[in-house]
Design an enzyme around this catalytic site. Structure first.
Site, mmCIF file in Angstrom:
data_model
loop_
_atom_site.group_PDB
_atom_site.id
_atom_site.type_symbol
_atom_site.label_atom_id
_atom_site.label_comp_id
_atom_site.label_asym_id
_atom_site.label_seq_id
_atom_site.Cartn_x
_atom_site.Cartn_y
_atom_site.Cartn_z
ATOM 1 N N SER A 86 0.816 -1.215 0.000
ATOM 2 C CA SER A 86 0.000 0.000 0.000
ATOM 3 C C SER A 86 0.852 1.269 0.000
ATOM 4 C CB SER A 86 -0.891 0.027 1.250
ATOM 5 O OG SER A 86 -1.801 -1.024 1.200
ATOM 6 N N GLY A 116 4.053 1.187 10.701
ATOM 7 C CA GLY A 116 4.942 2.091 9.972
ATOM 8 C C GLY A 116 4.465 2.364 8.561
ATOM 9 N N ARG A 131 -0.379 21.480 -0.007
ATOM 10 C CA ARG A 131 0.964 21.940 0.409
ATOM 11 C C ARG A 131 1.231 21.707 1.894
ATOM 12 N NH1 ARG A 131 -0.001 26.429 -3.044
ATOM 13 N NH2 ARG A 131 0.902 25.948 -5.064
ATOM 14 N N LYS A 153 10.178 11.388 9.462
ATOM 15 C CA LYS A 153 10.508 10.883 8.127
ATOM 16 C C LYS A 153 9.264 10.200 7.554
ATOM 17 C CE LYS A 153 14.548 8.583 8.791
ATOM 18 N NZ LYS A 153 15.638 7.767 8.247
ATOM 19 N N LYS A 162 12.879 1.009 -1.728
ATOM 20 C CA LYS A 162 12.007 1.459 -0.642
ATOM 21 C C LYS A 162 12.304 2.903 -0.248
ATOM 22 C CE LYS A 162 11.358 -0.716 3.146
ATOM 23 N NZ LYS A 162 10.400 -1.322 4.025
ATOM 24 N N GLU A 182 -1.219 -5.330 22.537
ATOM 25 C CA GLU A 182 -1.793 -6.603 22.970
ATOM 26 C C GLU A 182 -2.320 -7.433 21.805
ATOM 27 O OE1 GLU A 182 -4.665 -5.612 25.968
ATOM 28 O OE2 GLU A 182 -3.135 -4.776 27.283
ATOM 29 N N GLU A 195 14.635 -2.621 17.402
ATOM 30 C CA GLU A 195 14.967 -1.196 17.443
ATOM 31 C C GLU A 195 15.210 -0.735 18.880
ATOM 32 O OE1 GLU A 195 15.539 0.749 14.872
ATOM 33 O OE2 GLU A 195 14.925 -0.711 13.356
ATOM 34 N N VAL A 197 16.288 -2.540 21.437
ATOM 35 C CA VAL A 197 17.588 -3.037 21.900
ATOM 36 C C VAL A 197 18.713 -2.225 21.252
ATOM 37 C CG1 VAL A 197 19.141 -5.037 21.892
ATOM 38 C CG2 VAL A 197 16.701 -5.365 22.331
ATOM 39 N N LYS A 255 15.665 8.469 20.859
ATOM 40 C CA LYS A 255 15.493 8.836 19.453
ATOM 41 C C LYS A 255 15.094 10.313 19.345
ATOM 42 C CE LYS A 255 14.220 7.730 14.952
ATOM 43 N NZ LYS A 255 13.326 7.095 14.017
ATOM 44 N N GLU A 265 19.225 14.481 9.682
ATOM 45 C CA GLU A 265 20.114 13.330 9.517
ATOM 46 C C GLU A 265 21.412 13.702 8.822
ATOM 47 O OE1 GLU A 265 19.409 9.034 7.583
ATOM 48 O OE2 GLU A 265 17.953 9.636 9.070
ATOM 49 N N ARG A 269 22.466 11.659 13.935
ATOM 50 C CA ARG A 269 21.316 10.792 13.686
ATOM 51 C C ARG A 269 21.719 9.493 12.992
ATOM 52 N NH1 ARG A 269 15.302 12.813 11.764
ATOM 53 N NH2 ARG A 269 14.380 10.739 11.745
ATOM 54 N N ASN A 273 21.609 4.166 12.958
ATOM 55 C CA ASN A 273 21.760 3.182 11.900
ATOM 56 C C ASN A 273 22.639 2.008 12.311
ATOM 57 O OD1 ASN A 273 20.120 4.293 9.937
ATOM 58 N ND2 ASN A 273 21.696 5.809 9.445
ATOM 59 N N HIS A 276 22.312 -1.340 10.683
ATOM 60 C CA HIS A 276 21.566 -1.156 9.443
ATOM 61 C C HIS A 276 22.427 -1.283 8.195
ATOM 62 C CE1 HIS A 276 18.427 0.066 12.133
ATOM 63 N NE2 HIS A 276 17.597 0.347 11.144
ATOM 64 N N HIS A 280 20.458 -3.712 6.255
ATOM 65 C CA HIS A 280 19.727 -3.315 5.046
ATOM 66 C C HIS A 280 20.080 -4.192 3.869
ATOM 67 C CE1 HIS A 280 18.283 0.981 6.094
ATOM 68 N NE2 HIS A 280 17.311 0.095 6.148
ATOM 69 N N HIS A 292 12.089 -6.291 8.806
ATOM 70 C CA HIS A 292 13.156 -5.305 8.953
ATOM 71 C C HIS A 292 13.936 -5.509 10.248
ATOM 72 C CE1 HIS A 292 15.109 -1.382 8.913
ATOM 73 N NE2 HIS A 292 14.640 -1.175 10.128
ATOM 74 N N MET A 896 6.474 -46.715 18.524
ATOM 75 C CA MET A 896 6.441 -48.037 19.133
ATOM 76 C C MET A 896 7.741 -48.780 18.888
ATOM 77 S SD MET A 896 3.740 -48.852 20.766
ATOM 78 C CE MET A 896 3.531 -50.635 20.763
ATOM 79 N N GLY A 900 10.565 -49.216 13.520
ATOM 80 C CA GLY A 900 11.605 -48.944 12.521
ATOM 81 C C GLY A 900 12.396 -47.685 12.791
ATOM 82 N N LYS A 901 12.421 -47.251 14.058
ATOM 83 C CA LYS A 901 13.121 -45.993 14.373
ATOM 84 C C LYS A 901 14.615 -46.072 14.056
ATOM 85 C CE LYS A 901 11.830 -46.055 18.615
ATOM 86 N NZ LYS A 901 10.811 -46.954 19.079
HETATM 87 N N1 LIG Z 1 9.780 6.683 8.858
HETATM 88 C C1 LIG Z 1 10.719 6.031 9.499
HETATM 89 O O1 LIG Z 1 11.597 6.592 10.116
HETATM 90 C C2 LIG Z 1 10.665 4.557 9.483
HETATM 91 C C3 LIG Z 1 11.469 3.831 10.350
HETATM 92 C C4 LIG Z 1 11.379 2.445 10.365
HETATM 93 C C5 LIG Z 1 10.493 1.814 9.524
HETATM 94 N N2 LIG Z 1 9.730 2.534 8.673
HETATM 95 C C6 LIG Z 1 8.763 1.891 7.785
HETATM 96 O O2 LIG Z 1 7.787 1.234 8.567
HETATM 97 C C7 LIG Z 1 7.221 0.191 7.803
HETATM 98 C C8 LIG Z 1 7.105 -1.038 8.663
HETATM 99 O O3 LIG Z 1 6.279 -0.755 9.742
HETATM 100 P P1 LIG Z 1 5.620 -1.883 10.626
HETATM 101 O O4 LIG Z 1 6.675 -2.839 11.007
HETATM 102 O O5 LIG Z 1 4.857 -1.198 11.668
HETATM 103 O O6 LIG Z 1 4.710 -2.668 9.593
HETATM 104 P P2 LIG Z 1 3.183 -2.526 9.165
HETATM 105 O O7 LIG Z 1 2.717 -1.161 9.218
HETATM 106 O O8 LIG Z 1 3.091 -3.230 7.874
HETATM 107 O O9 LIG Z 1 2.445 -3.360 10.290
HETATM 108 C C9 LIG Z 1 2.663 -4.741 10.409
HETATM 109 C C10 LIG Z 1 1.355 -5.524 10.417
HETATM 110 O O10 LIG Z 1 0.769 -5.482 11.703
HETATM 111 C C11 LIG Z 1 -0.602 -5.080 11.614
HETATM 112 N N3 LIG Z 1 -0.880 -4.335 12.821
HETATM 113 C C12 LIG Z 1 -0.482 -3.084 13.105
HETATM 114 N N4 LIG Z 1 -0.825 -2.792 14.359
HETATM 115 C C13 LIG Z 1 -1.459 -3.855 14.871
HETATM 116 C C14 LIG Z 1 -2.034 -4.131 16.130
HETATM 117 N N5 LIG Z 1 -1.959 -3.272 17.118
HETATM 118 N N6 LIG Z 1 -2.626 -5.330 16.292
HETATM 119 C C15 LIG Z 1 -2.655 -6.248 15.299
HETATM 120 N N7 LIG Z 1 -2.097 -6.037 14.102
HETATM 121 C C16 LIG Z 1 -1.509 -4.846 13.895
HETATM 122 C C17 LIG Z 1 -0.684 -4.273 10.359
HETATM 123 O O11 LIG Z 1 -1.959 -4.282 9.836
HETATM 124 C C18 LIG Z 1 0.303 -4.995 9.471
HETATM 125 O O12 LIG Z 1 -0.344 -6.094 8.880
HETATM 126 C C19 LIG Z 1 8.120 0.007 6.616
HETATM 127 O O13 LIG Z 1 7.480 0.500 5.485
HETATM 128 C C20 LIG Z 1 9.334 0.832 6.934
HETATM 129 O O14 LIG Z 1 9.955 1.347 5.765
HETATM 130 C C21 LIG Z 1 9.793 3.878 8.658
#
Ligand SMILES: NC(=O)c1ccc[n+]([C@@H]2O[C@H](COP(=O)([O-])OP(=O)(O)OC[C@H]3O[C@@H](n4cnc5c(N)ncnc54)[C@H](O)[C@@H]3O)[C@@H](O)[C@H]2O)c1
Length: 1618
Positions: A86, A116, A131, A153, A162, A182, A195, A197, A255, A265, A269, A273, A276, A280, A292, A896, A900-901
């Site tokens: 998406s 994310g 805008r 970001k 990406k 939860e 992240e 850790v 952070k 960055e 900042r 990384n 990473h 990456h 990730h 058993m 044939g184990k």
């Molecule tokens: N902007 C930044 O600084 C930055 C930093 C790190 C990662 N990212 C981006 O973040 C994205 C990954 O984010 P993500 O790991 O959150 O993945 P995501 O947004 O795809 O979420 C993971 C899955 O968990 C589900 N989900 C979310 N919250 C839930 C909840 N509370 N209960 C049950 N299901 C839930 C979502 O529907 C999805 O299927 C990547 O696109 C990455 O590039 C951006």
């Protein structure tokens, strides 16, 4: 307006504003805050379908409530598909269109509710819409909370990569509601923890310590749903919730701080990384399968190792980081089975990763930049540091080589890793002592880590690190401890020593707010005994209560009572740790302790002596009583209580004596000097004798003081053989001694000379029989690996002899297999210091005891160590195992008795390259008597107890690389069952070997070695079956009943059976996953749908049915058990019937199975409301090792997600079928289904219905769209119905096909493979190719019949013709250049002259030195390469191996008759079959010599002048490559004078064997007719080999298996016509 609901939030500031608000159950608070402070006419909430299903309603209700009566203020919601797909240009446009359609204006406030993906996407929309409009982040994943939502970001992905398009755009608020976590899947939670850790690791030591010790509590906070909004206000918050919130807000705090200093960055900042740079690169290869955070987790460890290699970071820190990440279920190496078993993991080689890293944003020019840790909580520079490629490469490579040379640091002075037992004792003594003690050389293990945490919780001592983690400073508490005030539990994981030692320590604790201390551990710990210790303490007046099961942790230990002292009796026959526990604490008892050990022989006295000696060093002198009459020591000790321990200011922990042998041996072999600081003559460890007992007699100068050892080696090449040496007292050191002995060519000193006529260069090591049952059979390992250097050895009953050679004679460039054994790797690295190019294949196996051995070798000893990339693909073109034995969990077999184990287990072990352990045999070694005898002597209960112990020991000692076969009764005790279940849960593999009970009874009637049951076997069977099922995660069927009906009776060692063992175990362990190669490669692939109610009648035709397809689909919903054939309506086949069906299929084919349970509404027969039953069936599919499970997306989502977690190595085909025709390929439903399927499936399948042919074009447009995403999953997209046929033709992945022999099609419109090929050809998508046979004379060749029959049967448009020319001339040159040339067979006399025309030769063709197959390969970019291969050897190999007893050991001696071109292939085939000695006979000896000279020495070719008498063992495989007329079995004059070679039955001296004649005519030659008279010998005719090599050619040209049945029938028909 003030919030209606009282809510406690923690605020974190970013960019000068308190805009991050953290708490639990914040929805009302969020809505109020937004409405109060961000005035607007329109609020738009954007989320994804998953998050919406959990939380949208609550937001809607809150907004509705709050907006009630407010005119002109709107709340809008927009829900999109979840997942990375998406986050695209289209995704952004869709949201913008929504906003525009709803007339949103500049004052709009957008709320991004989700992970994310939502945050990044919606943030970017907000940044550019009108805008820029205001927006809020409401992250719902942990990753989004701690990372992506903070910092501003925002971005979207494009097919180029990406996050390439985006903006910095800060949200107004970031609301962190930890209660959202939860519902987050556990894996996503761990993903975020990477992240967390990471942030602590670079910034905050204290936070890191909290994280590493409290993982259980952190998980606990999200595992149980908090009811009634618990946690919203502080007074209702559980300690776990508090902890979780703290962890999150602390991480965000760091952070936010960094972002505030460096928003765009540019410098600081960059620190975030860490992990990473490498992470990456890994992600680029593995996304989206591996998340990730998981990639970054591995990246952090690899980057920490880079820092360690550079001498910047200590191993302690690397160890802590590794353990912390593992505690959050994150992978920490590329060999983690979650990664290593993926097909894409093959692409993870150092070169590729380095080249991906080269385009990292952080780099400057070509130099790579890595964030280097200098310790936990700090980085080396406040930015990423430039690191040389070679250093990164070494981190990435699994193999290393030591560059031979002289240690540049000589004279070396160093310490080697601390001993584990001494580390544990020293830590506790210093904590209990008075004053400060600096512990040096502490081994940082799980035990020491949890011990420290527990002592902190007990306020017993303070710890800090000095010298970057090298020194632990302990401020002792003088024996004063208090129970944790909060009543907090002390968690000890599985640290056994810590648990035993701390049990008594807790008795010493005084009361705090709480009056007891609670110690607990993980599930495994909860099974380990502490009973005798608890009994002793209780009888001394202390109060200890078992909180769960008797005899094990958890324990509640009352505080305030102290240790009374006086006489304490303790049963000490189980563990010396109980004794040490009381001894160590005894000085703090109220009265002097007199400890009496009872219960028979005291175990491990040396460890008790070690404790006493160390107590003395800390100032307490305990006394061991002696018998006044005999003077012998008694098992009674008195410990004074008049003074606390006095801490020495420094305490250097003695080195582990076995580790110490390696640097000393390096000095010995390189003629240099090495001093070890922490080990000397006073050591209590046996291996400390190595220097004096081994190195000195070899000619080294050894100087040993109490605590130090210095070894100076003689000049290089001057080591002496040892004669005989008893290494019983130092068994672990024998490997080090063996490598030195390999180059010890000088005779031993006079007094050590062997007088039994042994050569002077003999080193005979004995007393080490136990080394056969260590990490591997070490004696065998040394023999096999030394042989690679050309060193001769001899195996002895309890040791080995090594015959030393001058090092210049040893072979260079050997690649050493280390058997995942640290000692093998370290020992051979010693040899590598003098033998160039020695490669140690598995560098990581040293981690067990000396993780930084390679770094120390370089940094402290001064020898260069370089990374080596091992070739991944095996020469045979068979995929090499994707995970090494080292990383594959051991396989446990239960079932058993008589199932044939042992048989299955040993076959499995062989095919997996694992070691096999039979628990019965192991029992006999340990208990020095057989099982039967033991039961007889001690009774059943004692036996069961002993058996359980053996099980636990086996699981602990052999966690990877073993097949362990257990006794049938193992499931009788709850304890063993618990251990097995725990093993399954923790990623181990337990296979239930099933055989039908009648077979078992029959077998047991003939077998007496094991004790009889004393009850009918059938009753035992009934009782145990459910237990076997619950204790295993896989099921291997070893029964034959159903097959008999089908007339394919399988005897247990048939080829089908052995193939199935190989397939099953290769697949379930992930060593060689049995996936369809064409799917993996992304080429057109097909599966055959089997629509039978009972598939057994189809089995005889299976070869024909499945020719050319890549997999078989078993439609489980269509199966009908024999008595229920006519069942209609709601029917589900009984599980045992399904199991039988799969088992019988498996006897006939190793093609992957697609296990499908199709519901009624999706076009099948499984009832729509029988969800439980469907999932039970899916689980059967996984248990049976089916490769693909077709999982319908219509089932409950949670159920699906749960199931996917347990799928093992099976892949999920996430399927959705629309039969109504209402799903439009350009509508929203299909998009959602696709996105959802991509998340849960490995392959997505969507089936629609075509109402007109145009619907197929829409389908194709949708498929093309999905392809744009960089990591789209394989996609099966078809339309049913006649109108949908076009989609079936065009579909690329796993097109379901039918066959004309099948009576029913699985779906309307289904086509056969042949029909699809015809159609593809007509549509211009499968051009006809031309194939030829080059050679002369060839007119009688059966090859055209072979190939043309095959092409026709499969509907391929190709054509094969003869092309007879006397030489490789211009005509041939023209032909191979023409565009439609597909390939050629090459025969005499062109097999060598053809080579210059080719672009490339396969390794086989090169090794054989001849080409019989040419393949025209067209690359994706259209370029064409001509590849030369040789399939003659495959023909010989396949024919021979099909005729060897499938479970027989590899043949060792072969004979090749003739020295022409074909004999080259014969020699090579024999070599590949494992033959070690190949006799070569040829009439003219010189040609034989020339031929032998063309092969490497290790082929073992020996030229013989007669085929009657052989210099060594007679051959078991004979291949004749001379024309039929050139041999005779008749001694008649004509024959002999005609020059024919006379063959007699003397050739077949071996009891059994295989004779192959490559001559086509006569069909049965002299050789074959003689062989067929000999019992035990099987024959292979020339045409048999021709067919086999032809099938191989066909597969190389077409990518499809040749339809053997039809083809061979035609070829024989033609042959017989001539
Ligand atoms: N902007 C930044 O600084 C930055 C930093 C790190 C990662 N990212 C981006 O973040 C994205 C990954 O984010 P993500 O790991 O959150 O993945 P995501 O947004 O795809 O979420 C993971 C899955 O968990 C589900 N989900 C979310 N919250 C839930 C909840 N509370 N209960 C049950 N299901 C839930 C979502 O529907 C999805 O299927 C990547 O696109 C990455 O590039 C951006």
């Amino acid at each position: 307006m003030s919030p209606l609901v009282q809510t406690d939030v923690t605020k974190v500031s970013i960019l000068g504003k308190d805009s991050i608000h953290c708490g639990f159950h914040l929805v009302p608070y969020i809505v109020q805050t937004v409405l109060d402070t961000l005035k607007s006419s329109t609020y738009v909430l954007v989320t994804d379908t998953v998050v919406a299903s959990f939380y949208l309603k609550e937001f809607e209700e809150e907004f509705e409530k709050a907006l009630d009566g407010k005119n002109g203020v709107r709340f809008l919601r927009h829900v999109i598909s979840p997942g990375e797909t998406s986050k695209s240009r289209q995704g952004k446009a869709d949201i913008e269109d929504f906003l525009l359609e709803h007339k949103c204006t500049r004052d709009t406030v957008i709320l991004a509710l989700g992970g994310g993906v939502i945050g990044d996407l919606v943030g970017f929309v907000a940044a550019t819409f009108m805008r820029g409009v205001r927006f809020c982040q409401i992250p719902t994943t942990l990753l989004a909370m701690v990372d992506s939502s903070v910092g501003g970001k925002t971005a979207i992905d494009t097919p180029h990569g990406k996050n390439l398009i985006g903006a910095f755009w800060q949200p107004e608020y970031i609301f962190i509601d930890a209660a959202f976590l939860e519902t987050l899947p556990a894996r996503e939670f761990s993903n975020g923890m990477a992240e967390v850790v990471k942030t602590a690791a670079i910034w905050n030591d204290e936070e890191f310590s909290a994280l590493e010790s409290q993982s259980e509590a952190v998980f606990a906070a999200i595992q149980t749903p908090s009811k009634n909004n618990a946690g919203r206000i502080i007074s209702t918050r559980s300690p776990e919730q508090q902890l979780l919130l703290h962890v999150i807000s602390a991480s965000i705090g760091v952070k936010a701080h960094i972002v505030t200093i460096d928003e765009r960055e540019t410098g600081l900042r960059n620190l975030v990384n860490f992990g990473h740079t490498i992470g990456h690169a890994i992600e680029a290869v593995l996304t989206p399968t591996i998340l990730h955070g998981e990639c970054v987790s591995v990246g952090m460890i690899l980057e920490a190792e880079v820092a360690r290699q550079l001498g910047i970071l200590g191993q302690v820190a690397v160890g802590r980081l590794t353990r912390a990440l593992k505690a959050y279920n994150l992978p920490t190496s590329l060999s983690d089975s979650r990664i290593a078993t993926l097909p894409a993991a093959r692409l993870l080689n150092a070169d590729r990763l380095l080249s991906i890293m080269a385009i990292d944003k952080k780099n400057s020019g070509a130099e790579k930049k890595v964030v280097l840790l200098s310790r936990i909580g700090a980085t080396y520079e406040l930015k990423a540091t430039t690191v040389a490629d070679a250093v990164i490469r070494r981190s990435l490579c699994e193999a290393v080589t030591v560059v031979a040379g002289i240690p540049s640091k000589s004279p070396v002075v160093m310490s080697t890793p601390g001993s584990k037992s001494i580390s544990n004792r020293a830590l506790l003594l210093a904590a209990l002592g008075k004053g400060t003690c600096r512990l040096k050389n502490l081994l940082h293990s799980d035990d020491t880590q949890v011990m420290m945490n527990a002592l902190i919780d007990l306020n017993g001592a303070k710890f800090s690190w000095e010298d970057g983690g090298e020194t632990l400073v302990v401020e002792g508490g003088g024996g004063k401890l208090t129970s944790p005030a909060s009543g907090k539990e002390i968690y000890l994981g599985n640290a056994g020593t810590a648990a035993r030692f701390l049990t008594t320590v807790c008795v010493l604790a005084q009361k705090s707010a709480s009056s007891s201390t609670f110690i607990t551990g993980n599930a495994r710990m909860k099974q380990r005994p502490v009973g005798p210790l608890v009994d002793a303490l209780r009888s001394n007046g202390s109060s200890l209560e078992y909180a769960e099961s008797e005899g094990c942790l958890p324990l509640r230990i009352a505080s305030g009572g102290g240790l009374k002292g006086g006489r304490i009796k303790l049963a000490a026959s189980v563990s010396s740790q109980y004794v040490s526990s009381i001894l160590l604490c005894a000085p703090y008892a109220s009265q002097p302790v007199e400890l009496e050990l009872t219960g028979g022989t005291v175990i491990s006295q040396p460890y008790i002596d070690m404790t006493l000696a160390m107590m003395r060093t800390f100032g307490v002198h305990a006394r061991r009583h002696t018998d006044s009459q005999t003077g012998k020591p008694l098992d009674v000790y008195t410990i004074p209580n008049d003074a606390a321990y006095t801490n020495p200011s420094d305490y250097a922990i003695e080195s582990d004596a076995s580790s110490a042998t390696y640097p000393l041996a390096v000095a010995a072999i390189t003629g240099t000097r090495c001093t070890l600081k922490n080990i000397g003559s006073a050591s209590l460890q046996g291996d400390a004798m190595f220097a004096k007992s081994v190195l000195e007699p070899m000619g080294c100068e050894v100087v040993q003081t109490e605590n130090e050892t210095t070894v100076t080696g003689p000049p290089v090449g001057q080591l002496r053989a040892l004669g005989a040496v008893d290494m019983e007292p130092m068994t672990d050191a024998f490997l080090t001694a063996s490598v030195l002995a390999a180059v010890a060519a000088l005779p031993p000193k006079a007094e050590r000379e062997l007088k039994d006529g042994s050569p002077k260069n003999t080193t005979r090591i004995f007393g080490i029989a136990n080394q056969r049952v260590k990490e591997c059979n070490r004696i065998r390992a040394m023999i096999d690996q030394l042989a690679k250097f050309g060193v001769q050895t001899k195996e002895l009953d309890d040791g080995l002899e090594i015959y030393g050679r001058p090092s210049c004679e040893l072979k260079r460039g050997c690649s050493i297999h280390c058997y995942d054994d640290h000692r093998v790797a370290m020992a051979f690295s010693v040899l590598g210091t003098v033998i160039d190019g020695t490669i140690l294949e598995e560098k990581r196996c040293v981690e067990k005891t000396w993780p930084n051995w390679w770094d120390d070798l370089e940094n402290k000893i001064g020898l260069k160590v370089a990374g080596v990339e091992l070739a991944t693909s095996s020469a045979q073109g068979v995929p090499s195992p994707v995970s090494s034995a080292k990383d594959s969990a051991s396989v446990v077999l239960i079932g058993m008795r008589g199932s044939g184990k042992t048989f299955v287990g040993s076959l499995a072990a062989r095919s997996l390259d694992f070691s096999f352990v039979d628990a019965d045999a192991h029992f006999e070694i340990i208990h020095k008597m057989g099982v039967k005898e033991y039961v007889h002597a001690r009774g059943w209960p004692a036996f069961r107890e002993a058996e359980t112990q053996i099980l636990k020991d086996l699981l602990k000692d052999h966690p990877t690389g073993y097949v362990i076969s257990l006794g049938g009764g193992i499931v009788e005790t709850p304890e063993s069952r618990a251990a097995l279940k725990f093993y399954c849960e923790s990623g181990g593999i337990v296979v239930h070997i099933k055989r039908e009970i009648d077979e078992v009874v029959k077998y047991l009637g003939e077998e007496t070695a094991r004790p009889a049951y004393g009850e009918p076997v059938v009753d035992v069977f009934k009782r145990r079956e459910p237990w076997f099922a619950e204790c295993s995660n896989y099921e291997f069927v070893n029964y034959t009943g159903v097959l008999q009906q089908a007339d394919v009776r399988a005897n247990s060692a048939s080829e089908g059976f052995v193939n199935e063992v190989r397939r099953f175990f290769g697949h379930v362990t992930g060593r060689v996953p049995n996936f369809a190669a064409n799917v993996v490669r992304g080429e057109r692939s097909y599966f055959l749908s089997l629509t039978y109610p009972d598939i057994t009648p189809a089995l005889p035709h299976l070869e024909e049915l499945t020719a050319a397809v890549d997999a078989i689909e078993l439609r489980v919903d269509l199966l009908r058990a024999p008595k229920e054939m006519d069942a209609r309506g709601n029917y589900m086949p009984p599980t045992p019937y399904v199991v039988e069906q799969v088992a019988s299929l498996r006897q006939k084919t190793t093609l992957p199975i697609v296990f499908t349970v199709r519901t009624v509404s999706q076009g099948g027969m499984h009832p729509d409301d029988a969800e439980d039953e469907a999932f039970a069936l899916y689980a059967v599919g996984v248990r049976l090792g089916c490769e693909y499970i077709d999982l319908e997306l219509g089932w409950k989502e949670q159920r699906i997600r749960e199931f996917v977690k347990d799928k093992g190595h099976s892949q999920i085909i996430a399927s959705w079928h629309d039969w109504s025709g209402s799903m439009k390929w350009d509508g929203p439903v299909v998009k959602d289904k696709y996105a959802y399927g991509s998340q849960v499936g490995d392959i997505v399948k969507i089936v629609g219905k075509a109402l007109s042919p145009e619907d197929n074009f829409k389908l194709r447009a949708f498929v093309s769209e999905t392809r744009k995403s960089a990591n789209a999953k394989p996609f099966i997209a078809i339309n049913t119905g006649y109108e949908g046929q076009l989609s079936r033709i065009l579909n690329e992945t796993f097109s379901p096909v039918t066959h004309h022999l099948l009576s029913v099609k699985a779906a309307p419109g289904q086509l056969s493979f042949k029909e699809i090929q015809n159609a593809l050809h007509l549509m211009g998508m499968l051009p006809a190719k031309r194939f030829y046979l080059f050679g002369t004379p060839i007119q009688a060749s059966p090859s055209p019949t072979l190939h043309n029959t095959g092409f026709a049967a499969l509907g391929l448009p190709h054509k094969y013709d003869l092309f007879e020319t006397p030489e490789v001339d211009d005509k041939i040159k023209q032909l191979v250049k023409s565009a439609d040339f597909g390939g050629a067979s090459v025969t005499i006399p062109h097999k060598l002259p053809i080579m210059p025309l080719l672009d490339e030769l396969t390794p086989e063709a090169r090794a054989i030195g001849a080409v019989n197959t040419v393949i025209a390969r067209v690359a994706a970019d259209g370029t064409r390469r001509l590849v030369g291969d040789n399939t003659d050897w495959i023909g010989i190999r396949n024919c021979v191996s099909a005729r060897l007893a499938a479970d027989a050991p590899a043949p060792t001696v072969g004979l090749v008759i003739g020295a022409g071109g074909t004999s080259r292939a014969a020699i090579y085939a024999l070599h590949r079959l494992g033959v070690q000695r190949i006799y070569l006979y040829n009439r003219t000896r010189t040609s034989a010599e020339t031929l032998a000279g063309a092969f490497p020495k290790d082929f073992g070719i020996e030229i013989v002048d007669s085929v009657v008498a052989f210099p060594h063992d007679p051959p078991t495989i004979i291949v004749s490559t001379v024309p039929g007329a050139a041999t005779t079995s008749s001694a008649s004059k004509e024959a002999v004078s005609g020059g024919s070679l006379l063959l007699t039955s003397a050739l077949f001296q071996s009891e059994s064997g295989v004779a192959v004649d490559m001559a086509y005519r006569p069909a049965v030659t002299a050789l074959l007719s003689l062989a067929s008279e000999k019992k035990g010998w099987r024959i292979v005719r020339g045409v048999d080999v021709l067919l086999e090599q032809g099938y191989a050619q066909f597969a190389l040209w077409t990518g499809r298996q040749c339809p053997r049945t039809v083809v061979s029938e035609k070829v024989w028909e033609k042959y017989n016509q001539v």
